[in-house]
Motif scaffolding. Structure first.
Motif, PDB file in Angstrom:
ATOM      1  N   ASP A 138       0.841  -1.201   0.000  1.00 16.36           N
ATOM      2  CA  ASP A 138       0.000   0.000   0.000  1.00 16.36           C
ATOM      3  C   ASP A 138       0.868   1.239   0.000  1.00 16.36           C
ATOM      4  N   HIS A 139       0.438   2.226  -0.685  1.00 19.78           N
ATOM      5  CA  HIS A 139       1.112   3.537  -0.680  1.00 19.78           C
ATOM      6  C   HIS A 139       2.622   3.371  -0.826  1.00 19.78           C
TER       7      HIS A 139
ATOM      8  N   THR B 180       6.299   3.811  -1.138  1.00 19.23           N
ATOM      9  CA  THR B 180       7.018   4.999  -0.685  1.00 19.23           C
ATOM     10  C   THR B 180       8.029   5.455  -1.720  1.00 19.23           C
ATOM     11  N   ARG B 181       8.631   6.568  -1.419  1.00 18.58           N
ATOM     12  CA  ARG B 181       9.624   7.178  -2.285  1.00 18.58           C
ATOM     13  C   ARG B 181       9.136   7.309  -3.722  1.00 18.58           C
ATOM     14  N   LEU B 182       7.903   7.685  -3.854  1.00 18.62           N
ATOM     15  CA  LEU B 182       7.468   8.124  -5.172  1.00 18.62           C
ATOM     16  C   LEU B 182       6.457   9.227  -4.983  1.00 18.62           C
ATOM     17  N   GLU B 183       6.263   9.960  -6.021  1.00 18.13           N
ATOM     18  CA  GLU B 183       5.417  11.125  -5.945  1.00 18.13           C
ATOM     19  C   GLU B 183       3.993  10.676  -6.189  1.00 18.13           C
ATOM     20  N   GLY B 184       3.131  10.778  -5.216  1.00 21.36           N
ATOM     21  CA  GLY B 184       1.753  10.350  -5.367  1.00 21.36           C
ATOM     22  C   GLY B 184       1.519   8.982  -4.728  1.00 21.36           C
ATOM     23  N   HIS B 185       0.273   8.548  -4.767  1.00 15.74           N
ATOM     24  CA  HIS B 185      -0.092   7.308  -4.087  1.00 15.74           C
ATOM     25  C   HIS B 185      -0.389   6.191  -5.063  1.00 15.74           C
TER      26      HIS B 185
ATOM     27  N   LEU C 116      15.459   8.861  -4.303  1.00 19.47           N
ATOM     28  CA  LEU C 116      14.363   7.909  -4.349  1.00 19.47           C
ATOM     29  C   LEU C 116      14.798   6.539  -4.876  1.00 19.47           C
TER      30      LEU C 116
ATOM     31  N   ARG D 103       9.304   2.321  -9.220  1.00 20.17           N
ATOM     32  CA  ARG D 103      10.086   3.518  -8.950  1.00 20.17           C
ATOM     33  C   ARG D 103      10.993   3.891 -10.115  1.00 20.17           C
TER      34      ARG D 103
END
Ligand SMILES: Cc1cc2nc3c(=O)[nH]c(=O)nc-3n(C[C@H](O)[C@H](O)[C@H](O)COP(=O)(O)OP(=O)(O)OC[C@H]3O[C@@H](n4cnc5c(N)ncnc54)[C@H](O)[C@@H]3O)c2cc1C
Ligand code: SF4
Ligand code: SF4
Ligand code: SF4
Lengths: 360, 257, 287, 442
Positions: D21-22, D24-29, D125, D424
Motif C-alpha cells: 500500500d502507498h 514509498t519514495r514516489l510522488e503520489g499514491h 528515491l 520507482r
C-alpha cells in the motif's frame, strides 16, 4: 559656509567617482511610476532631477529592516558570549529632498532621546547626505510647505539647488548650473572631487532660483499646523477616524513608508545547533491589528479607528509634545501609497473641519 | 528523545514536501535534530506516534477522512502544510460543481456508472467535497502558501524543538511588499489581493513581477468590502473580481457570494 | 549628527546573564525566581526588567525584591506564553538574561512620613499578580516602618490557590500602624482565613486622612476603573496622590519600539507607574 | 492475463500474495497488488489511489493567463513542465508568438527542472534500492561525499529554476508571451560558473552509479518521445514512435494517447500501436541517442547503456545520461543568452476564441496540454495527458511479464521489492496522473 557652482554633467561624473569609493544611493525611476533609492553600481545615465518621493524614504537606509542587534553563542561551559550585530558600513545618500532630510532629522531626535540607540546612531554617523532642493511640488500628494519642511537643510552635508526651472516633461540640459552649499566639514571633503567653481553670491542665486516657485507650494492645511496640532490634541473626532477606518485594510503601508515611523518589533532566533542565535529588529506598523496585543489576548488598540487615531496623533500631537516638531514632513507618501486612498492630509483637515462645524 | 516527525499527503501536488527537500543547506542538520519517521516521498519507514504530523493536501473522500482522524489521534501537534491543507487551494474550485457532474465531465458518464457499482474500488473514487484539514480535525498550526515557505517551516520546527509555540503574525502581504521596496502592483496598472491576504511569503510573487492572488488565504480581519470597492474603482468587472477571489480562495467567505 | 559625544554607544540590547539561585512555585501558573546578578541593579520600587533567554525572547517582568536586595533579584513569573513558558522550565543554576532596570518606579522619599509633606496614610491595593511589583515598595516600607505613616494593604486574589506571599504578608501584620485585608473572589472550596469579595469592597471602610494619603493600585486592567470609582466616591484624594501601575506590550524597554505607547507617553519609560493626574491626559491608559 | 500464460506454464507451483500500500519514495499514491495461486498469476494490479482533483474542471472559467498558474499545481515536481505546456498550448489557442529570447529562457527553465527532478529521483528515491537501504538517510552517513555532491547538484538546479522562474516551485516569472520580470544577469552569470564546476561532480556521481548492479530483465515495448530535426527534443517536437519509425504532429496527440479508464486507477491509461507504450528518459535516449551531446554519449558508454535498451530498470541510467546532456546544453544556451541584451517583452495580448494544444518533454516523458477559450477569452475546455498516465499501463504490463518469469527464482519479499523498484524506476508521478479524458464545456 562655502558654495560652489557646477553643471549637471560634472555632477553626474562626480557621483560616479564617489560611487566607486563607497555605497552610494540615488533615487531612480522604477519600471512603473515610482522612484526608489537604488545602489549605483555601474555607469547608467542618471536622471537627477525628475523625482517624486521614493517608495521608501532614505531614512530606512539608516534604520534597515531585519538588522541584527546582536548575535550570541553559548560555549561548552554554558557561558554566553555576545557579539555586536550587523556590521555598520559608511554610505552616501544623494538626492535626498528637504522633506526626507527632516524625516532623518526627526529620527535622529527620536533615537538619541533618552537611552541612545547605538545601531541607528552609529550608522547615521557613517551616512553622508547630498540633498537636493525642490523648486516644484513633487506631485498632488505633497504638502511639505504646510508641514514646515520645505527648505529644511539640517543634516545634509551638501545642499544642491538647481538654478534652472524644472518641469517634469522637459529634459533638463546637461550644461545647466547648480549651486552647491557646503554645510559640514564632511561636505567640504566630498566636494573636492567635483569640477566646480566657487560662488561668491550664493544667497542671491538661490533667491532668484526659488522666486519662481509656485505659491502656495503644494497642498495647504485649512489652518496652520500648530493650530491643527492643538485641535487634534484636544478633540477626539471619533466619527472622522471611524469613517476612514471603514475603508482601511489595516495593512500598515502608511506606517512603513513614512519617514518618521520608527516603531519596530524584535525577534529572537535560535540557530539549528541550539547554542547560538541572534536578535533582529523589524519594522512594525501600529496600523496592524496585533500591534498592541499582549499575552492573554488583550488588545489595547483593537478598534481600527483607534489605530487610525493613534497614527494621526503620533504625527501631530504625541511626538510633537516630546520633540517640539511636527512628525509629519508632508512628503505625502502615506496618501500616495495607501491602496484605498486614505491620506493623512485629508484626515487632519477633516478633523479640523468637524470641530469648526460643531462649533457653529 | 528526538521528536518524531511525520509527513502525510492527501490531495495535493506534494510540492510542500518537495519544498522541504529543496532546503539542501539545512536538510542534513535538521535531520540530526528530529526523528523523521514517515515521509513517504523520501522514506520507507513508518511509526505509531508522532510529535509533529505535517498534513499536506486537501481532504476529498471518506477514505481520507478516516486516515486523517487516525493520524490526528496519534499526533501531539498537527500542522496543516501548505495551501491545500490550509484552505483547499485551487482544487477547492471544484466545490462549485457537484461531484457527480465533476466525474461526468472528466471520466465520462459511462465510466462513472461502471465504477460506481464496484464495491471494492468505489471508495477510491467517492469524492465528496474538497475540504481543508481544519474542516475535519483540529489543526494546531498553519503553514500557509502554495508552496509553503521554507523559512516559516523552519521557524515552526525550531520553536517546537525549544518548547515554544510558533507565532506567525497575521499581516497583509503589503507589509512585505514595503520591506522589499516593491512598486505597488496597483501603480503598475494591475490589481492585487495583497491588502486582504495573509503575508509570510515575503511578497515573493510581487518581488518577481507577478501580482498577489492570495494563495495564503484571507486575513481574519480582511476588509473585503473595501477591497471589492477598490477593484471596482480600478475598472475591473464584477465577474473578473469574482474569478480572482475564487482562484485560490474558493473555500473562503468572499467566494461564496 | 557628525559630532556624537560618545562615538561608541553602548548596545543596549545585549543583556547581562544572571544565575538562578532558586525557583519556588507559588501557584499553578506563578513561580518566584531568585537570581544572582553580577552587580546590583540599584532599582527603584515599581521598576521592571526585560527577562528572557537569548535565542528565545524577552518579556517585561516587574522587580519584586526590595531596592536594598543588592545582587539578589526576585521576580514572579506567570506562564502566559512563549518566553514565560520557557523560563518556567529552567532550573537552579541555569542562566537567564536581564536588561534594565527600566521605567519610572516610585520615589520612596515621597512616601516617607515627613512634617513638611505630611503624608500619613499609604493605601496599597493589589489585585492578583499586581502584588508582585508592589512588593518591591511594601518591603522597604515594612523594613523601615518608623519612617512611614499608617499603612493599609488590600490584597485580592481570585482563589486561595492564587494568593501570593501569604506567609510574608503574615509577618507584615505585626508592624505597628498597619492594616491588612486579604480577600478572594471565590474560596473555591479551599481553606481560607481571609475575607471573601472584591478589592473594591473594603475601600469605603478605610480610615484615612484624605489630604495626606497616597494610594497605589496595581492589578488587571479591569480592576482600575472600579477601584478608582470607589475611591473617588468615598474620599477626596488629590489625583497626584494616586498611583497606578500599568501593563502594555513591550519589546525594547527603551522608549523606542512604540508598542507600549499610551497616547504621548511610553509605558516603559514614563511608566509603568503613573500618577492618576497624568492619566486625565491619557485617554488610552485605562482601555 | 492471457499474455502471461506462456511463462506461467514454466513456473513452480508457488502461491504468493503481495500487497504494497502507498508505495514509498514516489510522488503520489500507488499500490501494487499481486495474487499468484499455485504458480498462476490470478490478479495483478497497479492501483492508483490518489484522490481526484479534477484539474481539467478547475481551469474552467478563468482568463488565459491564470491557466498556467492553476495547472502548475497539478504537481510540485513537474510544475515547470505543466506551466510551460500550458503556456505553449494557450499561446497556440490564441495565436500568440514569442521572441527567440523567450524560447531560450523556456528551454533553460525546462532543463533546470530536468536537472532537479532527475537528481532528486536518482539519488533520493531510486539509489537507496540499489544500495540496499530504505532511504537516503543511511546513505548520508555511509556515503557522505556522494550525498553532498547530489545535494549540491540539486541545489544548483533549484537555484537555477529560482533565478529563471522566481522560485523553485510554482514559478511565477514565466507567463504567456514572455517573462513578467527578467532574470538577474549577475545571477545568471554566477549560475553559468556553477554549471561549469558541476561537470566534475557529475563525473564522480557517474562513477558511483556505474558500479551498481541492475536487475537483469528485459521487455521490449513501444518507445514514444518527441523528436526535433535540430536538437535532442525536450522543449518541442513531433511525436515519434519506435514501432512505426514515424512522427505525428503534436496536434494529433489524441491519436497517440487513446486514453481509457480502468476501475482500479483514478488515473487514466493510454495505448498507441500496441497494448502499451513507454515514455520518459529511456524512451528519449533510445529514440534520439544521436542528438545527445557527445559527452552524454560517452557517459552512456561508461554506464554500459547501449541503445536500444529494453531494460526498464535502466531508465535510471538514462536519467543520468540526461543530467549530463542537460548540463552541457544549459551551459551552451546560457552562454548564448548572456551574449544578448535581455529585453522585457510587452505582455499585452488580445484574447480570442480558439483551441490549441502543445507537447513538451518533461523528466517523466511527454506531456500534452490542450485548452479552448470562448469568445470572451474565458477558458471552456481543457485536457492534459500526463507522462505517468501513459506509463502506468506499460508498468503493469512489465509486472505481468516479470512475475511469472521470476517467480521460480525469487522469494516473495525479493519479488515484492523488485516490483517496487520497477515502479520507482519509471519515476512515476502519480498525483499528476490523476485526472483525464476530454472535457467539453458548452
Ligand atoms: C511593566 C510590565 C511588568 C510586568 N510584570 C510581570 C511580572 O512581574 N510577572 C509576570 O508574570 N508578567 C509580567 N508582565 C507581563 C509579561 O510581560 C507578559 O506576560 C509576557 O510578556 C508574556 O510573554 P510571553 O513571551 O510569555 O508571551 P507571548 O507568547 O510572547 O505572547 C505575548 C502576546 O504577544 C503576542 N505576540 C507574541 N509574539 C509576537 C510577535 N512576534 N508578533 C506579534 N505578536 C506577538 C501574542 O499574540 C500574545 O498575545 C509585565 C508586563 C509589563 C508590561
Ligand atoms: S496604508 Fe491605508 S489601508 Fe493600509 S493601513 Fe494605512 S490607511 Fe489603512
Ligand atoms: S505621515 Fe504621511 S505625509 Fe506625513 S511624513 Fe509620514 S508618510 Fe509623509
Ligand atoms: S502590490 Fe499588492 S501586496 Fe504589494 S503593496 Fe501593493 S497591494 Fe499591497
Amino acid at each position: 559656509m562655502n558654495a560652489y557652482l557646477s553643471n549637471l554633467n560634472q555632477i553626474e561624473s562626480w557621483f560616479f567617482s564617489l560611487a566607486e569609493k563607497q555605497a552610494f544611493f540615488l533615487p531612480r525611476k522604477t519600471q512603473g511610476i515610482n522612484y526608489r533609492f537604488e545602489f549605483i553600481d555601474h555607469q547608467q545615465p542618471l536622471d537627477l532631477f525628475s523625482y517624486k518621493p521614493t517608495i521608501l524614504p532614505p531614512g530606512k537606509n539608516i534604520f534597515p529592516d531585519g538588522e541584527i542587534l546582536f548575535t550570541y553563542n553559548k560555549d561548552n561551559n554554558g557561558h554566553y558570549h555576545f557579539h555586536q550585530g550587523t556590521a555598520i558600513h559608511s554610505q552616501l545618500l544623494a538626492g535626498v529632498r528637504a522633506c526626507d532630510l527632516k524625516g532623518i532629522y526627526l529620527l535622529d531626535k527620536a533615537f538619541s532621546d533618552g537611552t541612545k540607540d547605538s545601531h541607528y546612531l552609529q550608522r547615521r554617523e557613517k551616512t553622508d547626505i547630498i540633498a537636493f532642493n525642490c523648486t516644484t511640488p513633487c506631485d498632488d500628494h505633497c504638502f511639505c510647505e504646510a508641514a514646515q519642511s520645505l527648505d529644511f537643510q539640517t543634516g545634509a552635508d551638501i545642499f544642491i539647488t538647481p538654478l534652472f526651472p524644472i518641469s517634469s516633461n522637459k529634459e533638463v540640459h546637461k550644461k545647466q548650473q547648480c549651486l552647491l552649499e557646503i554645510l559640514t566639514p564632511r561636505g567640504a571633503e566630498l566636494i573636492k572631487s567635483l569640477v566646480s567653481q566657487k560662488c561668491s553670491n550664493p544667497q542671491k542665486l538661490i533667491k532668484q532660483a526659488l522666486e519662481n516657485r509656485p505659491k502656495p507650494f503644494g497642498r495647504q492645511f485649512l489652518t496652520p499646523v500648530k493650530q491643527l496640532s492643538k485641535v487634534i490634541h484636544q478633540e477626539d473626532a471619533e466619527s472622522i477616524y471611524q469613517q476612514y477606518a471603514e475603508r482601511c485594510f489595516s495593512c500598515g503601508t502608511c506606517n512603513l513608508v513614512c519617514p518618521t515611523c520608527y516603531c519596530f518589533d524584535t525577534k529572537d532566533e535560535l540557530n539549528l545547533d541550539g547554542n547560538s542565535g541572534q536578535k533582529t529588529r523589524h519594522w512594525d506598523a501600529c496600523l496592524n491589528p496585533g500591534f498592541a496585543e499582549v499575552a492573554g489576548g488583550h488588545n489595547f488598540r483593537a478598534d481600527p479607528a483607534a489605530r487610525q487615531r493613534h497614527r494621526v496623533r503620533r504625527k501631530f500631537d504625541y511626538l510633537p509634545q516630546r520633540f517640539e516638531q511636527t512628525f509629519c514632513t508632508g512628503c505625502g507618501r502615506c496618501g500616495r501609497q495607501c491602496t484605498t486612498g486614505i491620506d493623512i492630509f485629508d484626515i487632519v483637515n477633516d478633523v479640523y473641519l468637524s470641530i469648526q462645524e460643531s462649533k457653529e | 528523545m528526538k521528536p518524531k516527525i511525520a509527513f502525510f499527503d492527501f490531495a495535493s501536488c506534494e510540492g510542500c514536501q518537495l519544498a522541504l527537500l529543496n532546503c539542501e543547506d539545512i536538510l542534513l542538520d535538521l535531520l540530526e535534530l528530529v526523528d523523521l519517521v514517515e515521509f513517504r516521498e523520501a522514506l520507507s519507514e513508518k511509526s505509531a506516534h508522532y510529535n509533529i504530523a505535517f498534513i499536506e493536501g486537501s481532504i476529498h473522500r471518506e477514505e481520507d477522512t478516516k486516515r486523517l482522524l487516525d493520524i490526528r489521534s496519534r499526533s501531539q501537534y498537527l500542522v496543516a502544510l501548505g495551501a491545500c491543507a490550509c484552505n483547499g487551494n485551487v482544487q477547492a474550485r471544484s466545490n462549485f460543481i457537484a461531484p457527480a457532474e465533476n466525474y461526468k465531465l472528466i471520466y465520462g458518464e459511462e465510466a462513472r456508472n461502471r465504477v460506481q457499482v464496484d464495491k471494492h474500488y468505489w471508495p477510491l473514487w467517492a469524492h465528496t467535497r474538497v475540504r481543508s484539514v481544519e474542516e475535519v480535525v483540529k489543526v494546531d498550526f498553519h503553514l500557509r502558501g502554495c508552496p509553503m515557505d521554507a523559512g516559516e517551516f523552519l521557524t515552526l520546527v525550531k520553536a517546537l524543538l525549544s518548547n515554544q509555540i510558533p507565532h506567525f503574525p497575521a499581516n497583509a502581504v503589503c507589509v512585505e511588499c514595503k520591506r522589499n521596496a516593491n512598486e505597488c502592483v496597483f501603480d503598475k496598472g494591475m490589481s492585487c489581493l495583497g491588502p486582504i491576504a495573509y503575508g509570510g511569503c515575503d511578497a515573493v510573487c510581487i518581488n518577481n513581477g507577478h501580482v498577489c492572488d492570495a494563495c495564503r488565504g484571507l486575513l481574519p480581519y480582511a476588509n473585503v468590502d473595501a477591497h471589492n470597492e477598490l477593484m471596482l474603482k480600478k475598472g475591473i468587472s464584477k465577474e473578473a473580481i469574482q474569478s480572482r477571489y475564487r482562484l485560490f480562495c474558493s473555500a473562503e467567505k468572499i467566494s461564496q457570494t | 549628527m557628525k559630532t556624537l559625544s560618545d562615538s561608541v554607544i553602548k548596545n543596549s540590547y545585549i543583556p547581562i546573564m544572571a544565575e538562578i539561585q532558586s525557583i519556588e512555585r507559588l501557584s499553578k501558573d506563578e513561580m518566584l525566581f531568585r537570581v544572582h546578578l553580577p552587580q546590583p541593579l540599584n532599582h527603584h520600587p515599581g521598576q521592571f526588567v526585560m527577562v528572557g533567554l537569548p535565542g528565545i525572547g524577552e518579556c517585561a517582568i516587574s522587580i519584586s525584591s526590595s531596592p536594598e536586595s543588592g545582587k539578589i533579584l526576585e521576580m514572579v513569573i506567570r506562564k502566559a506564553g512563549n518566553v514565560t513558558g520557557v523560563l518556567q522550565q529552567l532550573k537552579k543554576s541555569d542562566l537567564i538574561s536581564i536588561r534594565g532596570p527600566f521605567g519610572s518606579g516610585f520615589d520612596l522619599d515621597e512616601f516617607r512620613y515627613k512634617k513638611d509633606n505630611g503624608i500619613k496614610d499609604i493605601v496599597i491595593i493589589a489585585g492578583g499578580l499586581g502584588l508582585v511589583p508592589l512588593r518591591s515598595l511594601i518591603i522597604p516600607i515594612m523594613e523601615h516602618k518608623s519612617d512611614y505613616g499608617r499603612i493599609h494593604l488590600i490584597i485580592g486574589s481570585k482563589t486561595p490557590g492564587e494568593a501570593l506571599f501569604r506567609s510574608q504578608i503574615q509577618t507584615w501584620r505585626s508592624q505597628p500602624d498597619c492594616s491588612i485585608t486579604e480577600l478572594v473572589d471565590d474560596p473555591d472550596l479551599q481553606e481560607w482565613d481571609g475575607d471573601i469579595g472584591l478589592v473594591t469592597e473594603p475601600i469605603h471602610k478605610l480610615k484615612i486622612d484624605e489630604k495626606n494619603t497616597l494610594v497605589v493600585l496595581c492589578g488587571p486592567p479591569v480592576m482600575y476603573k472600579f477601584v478608582l470609582m470607589e475611591i473617588k466616591m468615598n474620599f477626596n484624594i488629590p489625583d497626584e496622590h494616586i498611583f497606578v501601575d500599568l501593563e502594555r506590550r513591550m519589546r525594547c524597554g527603551l522608549g523606542k519600539c512604540g508598542h507600549c505607547q499610551i497616547n504621548h507617553v511610553y509605558c516603559c519609560k514614563e511608566g509603568p507607574v503613573f500618577r492618576y493626574s497624568q492619566l486625565t491626559d491619557l485617554a488610552e491608559a485605562l482601555n | 492475463m492471457a499474455t502471461n500464460s506462456r511463462s506461467a506454464t514454466k513456473a513452480t507451483k508457488k502461491t504468493v500474495h503481495i500487497k504494497i500500500d502507498h508505495v514509498t519514495r514516489l510522488e503520489g499514491h500507488g499500490s501494487i497488488l499481486i495474487d499468484v495461486n499455485k504458480g498462476t498469476v490470478e490478479n495483478l494490479k497497479l492501483e492508483i489511489v490518489e484522490a481526484n482533483r479534477f484539474f481539467e474542471n478547475l481551469v474552467k472559467g478563468v482568463p488565459p493567463h491564470d491557466v498556467p498558474q492553476i495547472v502548475s499545481r497539478i504537481c510540485g515536481i513537474c510544475c515547470v513542465g505543466h506551466q510551460l505546456a500550458a503556456i505553449k498550448a494557450v499561446e497556440n489557442a490564441l495565436n500568440l508568438s514569442i521572441s527567440p529570447q523567450t524560447r531560450l529562457l523556456r528551454v533553460l527553465l525546462n532543463e533546470s527542472q530536468f536537472l532537479q527532478s532527475h537528481a532528486l529521483h536518482l539519488y533520493f528515491l531510486a539509489i537507496p534500492d540499489y544500495v540496499g537501504v530504505k532511504s537516503i538517510l543511511p546513505l548520508a552517513s555511509s556515503h557522505p561525499k556522494l550525498i553532498k555532491k547530489a545535494l549540491k547538484l540539486k541545489k544548483l538546479a533549484n537555484d537555477f529554476t529560482t533565478v529563471l522562474g522566481g522560485r523553485a516551485l510554482h514559478p511565477m516569472m514565466p507567463t504567456l508571451i514572455g517573462w513578467r520580470k527578467l532574470p538577474d544577469r549577475n545571477k545568471l552569470q554566477a549560475l553559468l560558473e556553477r554549471l561549469h564546476e558541476s561537470v566534475q561532480d557529475i563525473e564522480e556521481m557517474v562513477d558511483f552509479i556505474a558500479q551498481l548492479k541492475w536487475p537483469d530483465y528485459e521487455r521490449e515495448t513501444e518507445y514514444v518521445s518527441l523528436r526535433h530535426p535540430n536538437e535532442y527534443a525536450l522543449y518541442e517536437g513531433e511525436i515519434f514512435s519506435s514501432d512505426t519509425g514515424n512522427s505525428v504532429p503534436e496536434s494529433d496527440y489524441r491519436q497517440v494517447t487513446n486514453e481509457f479508464t480502468v476501475a482500479h486507477s483514478t488515473a487514466k491509461w493510454s495505448r498507441w500501436n500496441r497494448a502499451s507504450y513507454m515514455v520518459g528518459a529511456l524512451a528519449r535516449v533510445n529514440n534520439n541517442y544521436e542528438q545527445l551531446f557527445p559527452q552524454a554519449q560517452d557517459i552512456a558508454n561508461t554506464l554500459n547503456l547501449k541503445v536500444p535498451c529494453y531494460n526498464p530498470y535502466k531508465n535510471n541510467l538514462a536519467q543520468m545520461v540526461e543530467i549530463v546532456h542537460c548540463t552541457y546544453h544549459c551551459i551552451d544556451t546560457l552562454e548564448q543568452l548572456l551574449a544578448q541584451d535581455l529585453q522585457l517583452p510587452d505582455l499585452q495580448y488580445q484574447s480570442s476564441e480558439g483551441i490549441g494544444c502543445s507537447a513538451i518533454e518533461v523528466p517523466r516523458g511527454i506531456l500534452f496540454h490542450e485548452y479552448g477559450f470562448d469568445k470572451n477569452g474565458i477558458c471552456n475546455h481543457a485536457d492534459a495527458v500526463i507522462p505517468t498516465s501513459q506509463n502506468i499501463n506499460n508498468i503493469e504490463h512489465d509486472m505481468k511479464h516479470f512475475v511469472p518469469q521470476m517467480l521460480p527464482l525469487m522469494e516473495k519479499d525479493d519479488l515484492a521489492s523488485h516490483m517496487e523498484m520497477l515502479l520507482r524506476a519509471y519515476d512515476p508521478c502519480i498525483s499528476c496522473s490523476v485526472h483525464m479524458l476530454d472535457v467539453h464545456f458548452a
